[in-house]
Enzyme design. Structure first.
Site, PDB file in Angstrom:
ATOM      1  N   ASP A  55      -6.794  -2.539  -0.964  1.00  0.00           N
ATOM      2  CA  ASP A  55      -6.160  -2.159   0.298  1.00  0.00           C
ATOM      3  C   ASP A  55      -6.327  -3.308   1.279  1.00  0.00           C
ATOM      4  OD1 ASP A  55      -4.905  -0.701   2.272  1.00  0.00           O
ATOM      5  OD2 ASP A  55      -6.354   0.947   2.275  1.00  0.00           O
TER       6      ASP A  55
ATOM      7  N   CYS B  50      -1.176   9.928  -0.092  1.00  0.00           N
ATOM      8  CA  CYS B  50      -2.484  10.184   0.496  1.00  0.00           C
ATOM      9  C   CYS B  50      -2.349  10.840   1.868  1.00  0.00           C
ATOM     10  CB  CYS B  50      -3.263   8.880   0.614  1.00  0.00           C
ATOM     11  SG  CYS B  50      -5.054   9.120   0.676  1.00  0.00           S
TER      12      CYS B  50
END
Length: 297
Positions: free
Chosen positions: A214, A95
């Protein structure tokens, strides 16, 4: 077609400007070509051979073209999406990619997906107006657009423009916003920052095929490098066995193998664990992360 020679019907119309054999009947044609077929091919057989070769060449060209189209645009048919969430191996998403050069290197290494952060407050922000190069990646890697509390119009727009394949909502988006995107044909992954079991229960409300877990990071929304309790991820898998799990939060080359063996996620999502600094990728770390995914038992 009613014309004849020697009482026999013509094989080809007189209007044919380039008939493959003379327009005569079979008996007359055999009489005119009474050569030894073992040593001298007749015009008819030669024409048939050339026609067969031409058709075969056309078929090969067509087949190669289809193969190239499949390789190039296969993900638009959902193939790369399905591969990313395949259960036989943990995929890797890197990412915070900001340049085409970095994306191409990730493709060469064999990374499964890239995350493009379109949230302006991110340290890894990519301006959509500068993201035209993402079209060149189509079919080579799964392109995931990351958005934080930005509504539904921009994600939908970037999908329809062919810049991204998958939308990752990483903020406080509502169930209604998620549903609006999916009803418009957009594939969505919802990210959840988890602190306790109560956060796990929220996942079921979205009705999605994949959820990203997350570390809880209010106002920052990911990319902190902070790890969360993987026991909560295991609880998620037991609670929602049919939902693919993407594991994020503090994943590094040092703990990636443990994360895979303990949690068995469909994919790892890594930002800071594959960087020298925010947005600057460390390809040695990327290779180590790939090795952990590919060599997991």
């Amino acid at each position: 077609m009613g014309d004849s020679i020697s009482g026999e019907k013509l094989l080809f119309s007189k209007s044919d400007s380039n008939p493959p054999v003379p327009a005569i009947g079979p008996a007359a044609f055999r009489a005119r070509t009474s050569r030894n077929p073992m040593t001298d091919r007749c015009t008819l057989n030669d024409g048939r051979r050339k026609l067969t070769e031409a058709l075969w060449d056309a078929f090969r060209i067509f087949s190669c073209g289809c193969l190239q189209m499949h390789r190039r645009y296969g993900k638009h048919l959902g193939q790369s999406f399905m591969d990313f969430f395949a259960s036989n191996q943990t995929s890797l998403k890197i990412c915070g990619v900001r340049t085409q050069e970095d994306a191409m290197r990730l493709i060469d290494l064999g990374v499964d997906a890239v995350g493009l952060n379109f949230w302006p407050l991110s340290k890894r922000y990519l301006n959509p107006e500068d993201a035209g190069w993402l079209k060149d990646l189509a079919g080579d890697i799964l392109r995931v657009g990351v958005f934080v509390n930005q509504g539904t119009d921009l994600p939908h727009q970037l999908v329809t423009q062919g810049l991204i394949d998958l939308v990752q909502l990483h903020g406080d988006e509502s169930v209604e916003e998620v549903r609006e995107l999916t009803q418009r044909g957009v594939r969505v992954v919802k990210a959840l920052g988890v602190c306790d079991s109560g956060d796990i229960e929220k996942a079921g409300a979205y009705g999605l095929d994949a959820i990203l877990l997350d570390a809880h990071a209010p106002q920052v929304f990911g990319g902190t490098g902070e790890k969360f309790d993987w026991g909560l991820a295991l609880e998620f898998r037991k609670r929602f066995p049919d939902v693919s799990l993407i594991l994020a939060g503090g994943i590094t080359p040092q703990n990636a193998a443990s994360a895979i063996s303990e949690v068995r996620p469909a994919a790892l999502d890594v930002a800071s664990g594959a960087e020298v600094s925010p947005g600057v990728k460390d390809f040695h770390k990327v290779q180590l992360l790939l090795d952990a995914c590919r060599n997991a038992i």
